[in-house]
Design a protein around this motif. Structure first.
Motif, PDB file in Angstrom:
ATOM      1  N   GLN A 130       0.300  -6.433   1.841  1.00 11.09           N
ATOM      2  CA  GLN A 130       0.475  -6.180   3.267  1.00 11.09           C
ATOM      3  C   GLN A 130       0.009  -7.364   4.107  1.00 11.09           C
ATOM      4  O   GLN A 130       0.668  -7.762   5.080  1.00 11.09           O
TER       5      GLN A 130
ATOM      6  N   ASP B  69      -3.172  -0.576   5.465  1.00 16.60           N
ATOM      7  CA  ASP B  69      -3.940   0.585   5.019  1.00 16.60           C
ATOM      8  C   ASP B  69      -4.085   0.680   3.501  1.00 16.60           C
ATOM      9  O   ASP B  69      -4.621   1.653   2.979  1.00 16.60           O
ATOM     10  N   GLY B  70      -3.603  -0.335   2.790  1.00 15.16           N
ATOM     11  CA  GLY B  70      -3.718  -0.303   1.332  1.00 15.16           C
ATOM     12  C   GLY B  70      -2.803   0.694   0.668  1.00 15.16           C
ATOM     13  O   GLY B  70      -3.045   1.089  -0.472  1.00 15.16           O
ATOM     14  N   LYS B  71      -1.723   1.087   1.343  1.00 15.53           N
ATOM     15  CA  LYS B  71      -0.794   2.071   0.791  1.00 15.53           C
ATOM     16  C   LYS B  71       0.630   1.528   0.824  1.00 15.53           C
ATOM     17  O   LYS B  71       1.041   0.910   1.801  1.00 15.53           O
TER      18      LYS B  71
ATOM     19  N   SER C  14      -3.335  -1.335  -7.564  1.00 15.64           N
ATOM     20  CA  SER C  14      -4.566  -0.937  -6.897  1.00 15.64           C
ATOM     21  C   SER C  14      -4.436  -1.023  -5.379  1.00 15.64           C
ATOM     22  O   SER C  14      -3.556  -1.701  -4.843  1.00 15.64           O
ATOM     23  N   GLN C  15      -5.353  -0.338  -4.694  1.00 21.09           N
ATOM     24  CA  GLN C  15      -5.339  -0.350  -3.232  1.00 21.09           C
ATOM     25  C   GLN C  15      -5.545  -1.759  -2.685  1.00 21.09           C
ATOM     26  O   GLN C  15      -4.894  -2.161  -1.720  1.00 21.09           O
TER      27      GLN C  15
ATOM     28  N   ILE D 146      -2.338  -3.754  -3.049  1.00 25.94           N
ATOM     29  CA  ILE D 146      -1.385  -3.398  -1.988  1.00 25.94           C
ATOM     30  C   ILE D 146      -1.828  -4.011  -0.670  1.00 25.94           C
ATOM     31  O   ILE D 146      -1.002  -4.507   0.111  1.00 25.94           O
ATOM     32  N   THR D 147      -3.134  -4.004  -0.402  1.00 25.76           N
ATOM     33  CA  THR D 147      -3.661  -4.647   0.808  1.00 25.76           C
ATOM     34  C   THR D 147      -3.288  -6.124   0.833  1.00 25.76           C
ATOM     35  O   THR D 147      -2.879  -6.663   1.868  1.00 25.76           O
TER      36      THR D 147
ATOM     37  N   TYR E 134      -8.976   3.251   7.104  1.00 28.04           N
ATOM     38  CA  TYR E 134      -9.154   2.253   6.044  1.00 28.04           C
ATOM     39  C   TYR E 134     -10.312   1.318   6.389  1.00 28.04           C
ATOM     40  O   TYR E 134     -11.090   0.926   5.512  1.00 28.04           O
TER      41      TYR E 134
END
Length: 444
Positions: free
Chosen positions: A173, A187-189, A165-166, A169-170, A279
């Protein structure tokens, strides 16, 4: 309180547009009916009445009046009193804020700024044979030429399952950011910048991390300082700026601005929290970022790394910068834009000669490149949206340096005019750990 009402008196009596403030304009105004205040860039209420002829007045894109001194510095911005002092519940007396709710698909660009661009005037140009002293020079990030194949980034592949999920990933990061291995903008990617940060973290710690294991990532995140997303209250200083309406592409127009400041509260807050602007908006759909007291969702990045860096390696293939301590251990790693085909970065080893925070910038087409029709030396003012961002670390090879950028989302994805370009926050962190004499090795 008298001084506060005097401050309100100044703005409530100003004519629309840009004009000099005169005492006569205050005639007939009842200060006790004013519902506006003058807020300084630091977020305080302006506690005095500017003297006649001391300031000029402009309007920002919201129509709010802005007081600017004769040197172009923003003195204060007019805001509604009920935004500076949040409205309170009639029963409990507690401040009332909007619930920021759950993220929703899409977002609205608030398009709000709180400053203005000075009117265009005569551009102050210097002859090419008279470069301005002790100022950085270089050029903006740029895509590869049309006839040039994209540069290959040499990074081991780390598989990521498609259903990560975004927010997961966030979390990854944010964890990497806190560990001192920058993933670039948060950016959640997933992408090469996250990939490279994972490899650097494994080199730094000797451990391995599975980016597909969300439970492990969340546990590591909890141990490193808590969850990735937190609440933040926009302050009067955040809303007041100073900001500029926009940043022109033409360097001759940049040279006319008093500073190359942020253009909006969204841009400023995104950099403050190491986030991608889009984002930040997506996490806060429908929010007006210009209203003090508004509670928004932001990520909670790591505190700046501290220590002493003895050696820097700029890896052109990986598009990454590695900072090592005196004992040879990896202190930090950052995604970077390094050189290009037409203006390649140096080879071999150079040294850091000096470090400048919030530097001005010298545009000199004879030394570097020609931008548009500008064929003379220009002195461009400092600011986070300047060509070299908020930091300049000059290298022993003239005109080359390590510096920030006005476009952090492009770092690691574009080329530069020979220099090493980092996000403003990464460049600032690195600058505070280096000193003159630190070696910088360029490797392919």
């Amino acid at each position: 309180m008298t001084d506060i009402w005097k401050a309100g008196l100044v703005l409530a009596s100003l004519a629309a547009g840009t004009a000099a403030w005169t005492a006569a304009e205050a005639q007939g105004f009842d200060p006790y009916r004013s519902d506006t205040l003058l807020v300084t860039p630091e977020g305080d209420i302006l506690g005095y009445t500017p003297e006649e002829g001391e300031v000029v007045v402009s309007r920002d894109q919201m129509g709010r009046r802005v007081l600017i001194d004769r040197s172009g510095r923003v003195i204060a911005t007019e805001v509604r009193a009920d935004t500076y002092f949040p409205r309170r519940h009639p029963g409990s007396g507690e401040p009332v804020y909007e619930d920021f709710g759950a993220p929703a698909p899409g977002f609205e660009d608030d398009g709000v700024v709180t400053g203005a661009i000075p009117e265009r005037g005569t551009v102050d140009r210097a002859p090419l044979d008279q470069p301005l002293p002790d100022m950085p020079s270089g050029g903006p990030d740029m895509p590869p030429p049309i006839d040039q194949a994209p540069q290959t980034i040499v990074t081991p592949d780390i598989p990521v399952k498609s259903n990560l999920s975004q927010l997961e990933i966030t979390a990854l990061q944010v964890f990497l950011d806190r560990e001192g291995v920058s993933p670039g903008v948060i950016d959640g990617k997933m992408g090469q910048n996250v990939n490279k940060a994972l490899v650097a973290w494994q080199e730094m710690t000797g451990e391995t991390i599975d980016p597909n294991n969300a439970e492990d990532i969340l546990e590591r995140l909890r141990m490193s300082g808590g969850m990735a997303v937190t609440a933040y209250t926009i302050t009067p200083g955040d809303a007041a700026g100073p900001y500029v309406a926009s940043i022109p592409e033409d360097y001759s127009l940049k040279a006319q601005l008093p500073s190359l400041a942020y253009t909006s509260t969204v841009e400023m807050l995104a950099e403050k929290f190491h986030m991608d602007e889009n984002y930040l908006r997506a996490l806060n759909p429908g929010v007006d970022f210009t209203i003090p007291g508004t509670i928004i969702k932001v990520v909670e990045p790591g505190k700046p790394k501290t220590g002493k860096v003895a050696r820097i390696v700029a890896d052109k293939g990986k598009k990454q910068v590695f900072a090592y301590g005196e004992d040879g251990s990896l202190v930090a790693a950052y995604p970077a834009s390094i050189g290009s085909a037409d203006t390649p970065s140096p080879s071999g080893i150079v040294t850091v000669e000096r470090v400048a925070l919030n530097p001005g910038y010298t545009y000199n087409p004879k030394i570097n490149f020609q931008q548009g029709s500008n064929n003379k030396v220009l002195a461009i003012p400092p600011g986070p949206n300047g060509p070299v961002g908020t930091v300049w670390m000059a290298l022993s090879k003239p005109t080359y340096g390590i510096h920030g950028t006005p476009e952090p989302s492009k770092i690691g994805r574009t080329q530069s005019h020979g220099c090493i370009r980092l996000t403003n926050w990464d460049a600032t962190e690195l600058a505070k750990m280096v000193s003159p004499g630190v070696t910088v090795e360029f490797v392919d």
